[in-house]
Design an enzyme around this catalytic site. Sequence first.
Site, short mmCIF file in Angstrom:
data_model
loop_
_atom_site.label_atom_id
_atom_site.label_comp_id
_atom_site.label_asym_id
_atom_site.label_seq_id
_atom_site.Cartn_x
_atom_site.Cartn_y
_atom_site.Cartn_z
CG ASN A 9 107.72 -18.30 107.71
OD1 ASN A 9 108.01 -17.50 106.81
ND2 ASN A 9 108.54 -19.26 108.10
CE LYS A 11 107.73 -22.19 106.02
NZ LYS A 11 107.85 -23.63 106.18
CG HIS A 98 112.10 -21.38 109.61
ND1 HIS A 98 112.26 -22.48 108.81
CD2 HIS A 98 110.79 -21.30 109.90
CE1 HIS A 98 111.07 -23.05 108.62
NE2 HIS A 98 110.16 -22.35 109.27
CD GLU A 100 111.40 -23.84 105.58
OE1 GLU A 100 111.28 -22.64 105.29
OE2 GLU A 100 110.43 -24.61 105.77
CD GLU A 170 108.26 -23.26 112.77
OE1 GLU A 170 107.13 -22.90 112.47
OE2 GLU A 170 109.24 -23.11 112.04
N GLY A 176 105.67 -28.56 106.71
CA GLY A 176 105.32 -28.74 105.30
C GLY A 176 105.05 -30.20 104.92
CB SER A 216 101.49 -29.80 109.34
OG SER A 216 102.52 -30.11 108.41
P1 13P Z 1 103.91 -25.41 107.57
O1 13P Z 1 102.77 -24.80 108.36
O2 13P Z 1 103.77 -25.23 106.09
O3 13P Z 1 104.17 -26.82 107.99
O4 13P Z 1 105.23 -24.56 107.96
C1 13P Z 1 105.53 -24.32 109.27
C2 13P Z 1 106.64 -23.36 109.34
O5 13P Z 1 107.76 -23.68 108.96
C3 13P Z 1 106.37 -22.00 109.82
O6 13P Z 1 107.55 -21.31 110.05
#
Ligand code: 13P
Length: 254
Positions: A9, A11, A98, A100, A170, A176, A216
Amino acid sequence: MRTKIVAGNWKMNTDIKEGVILASEIDSELKNITLPEDVKVIIAPPFTHIAFVEQVIDHKKILIAAQNCAAETEGAYTGEISAKMLKGMGSEAIILGHSERRAYYHETSETLVKKTEQVIQNEMIPIFCCGEKLEEREAGNHFNVVKNQISEALFHLSESDFSKIVIAYEPVWAIGTGVTASKEQAQEIHKFIRKTVADKYNQKIAGDLTILYGGSVKPGNARDIFSMPDVDGGLIGGAALNADNFIDIIKAII
Ligand code: 13P
């Protein structure tokens, strides 16, 4: 057969030029790797990149996903991008819900019901994200939170439509942050998700469901997490922005 997936992803990262370079690097490194039949690699670039990235990858080895889609089919929804448009550009999957998007764009289960319908109608794979916040885990509520997210958005689906879903667990506290769920924590909740699905549908649908872990995941911890019986791959954020790291994570599943 349960499919294993490593999905990146991206982002809101990379401009088109950088995105095309990243996709080409992943594509060329993958040429040297024989993927088992049950392993899929997915990249999810920003909307704007899909039509360009699509031209530089081998579709037999890499699928393209979008990171979101509109809840409506078409019409006066300024700024929105429909599932049909994404399908037409070359997307084969769409990430939905997601954390976010839930946190910053107030995406609710009600919206996700509509978005899931759009993705299924347009014959793409919905990659449905769920996961608890830190305070919910600390309060011991993580099982309930995840169960509610899944049941509210997906449990109206018929057996045949539910079998098209991929779930990505997740935990928000691991995204992150550099803090990964332990392999035991991931296994515990993945097993719970599978049981929840078995109770609602049946053992066959639950057994065939692909459940990804995200939060992560890096080359250094991927093999450990992917070794768990109910973890069928990963949804990778930061580490998917570097072709070598992403490829190392793919190697951890084969
Ligand atoms: P990270 O791998 O940067 O923690 O992000 C995970 C994520 O949100 C994938 O959709």
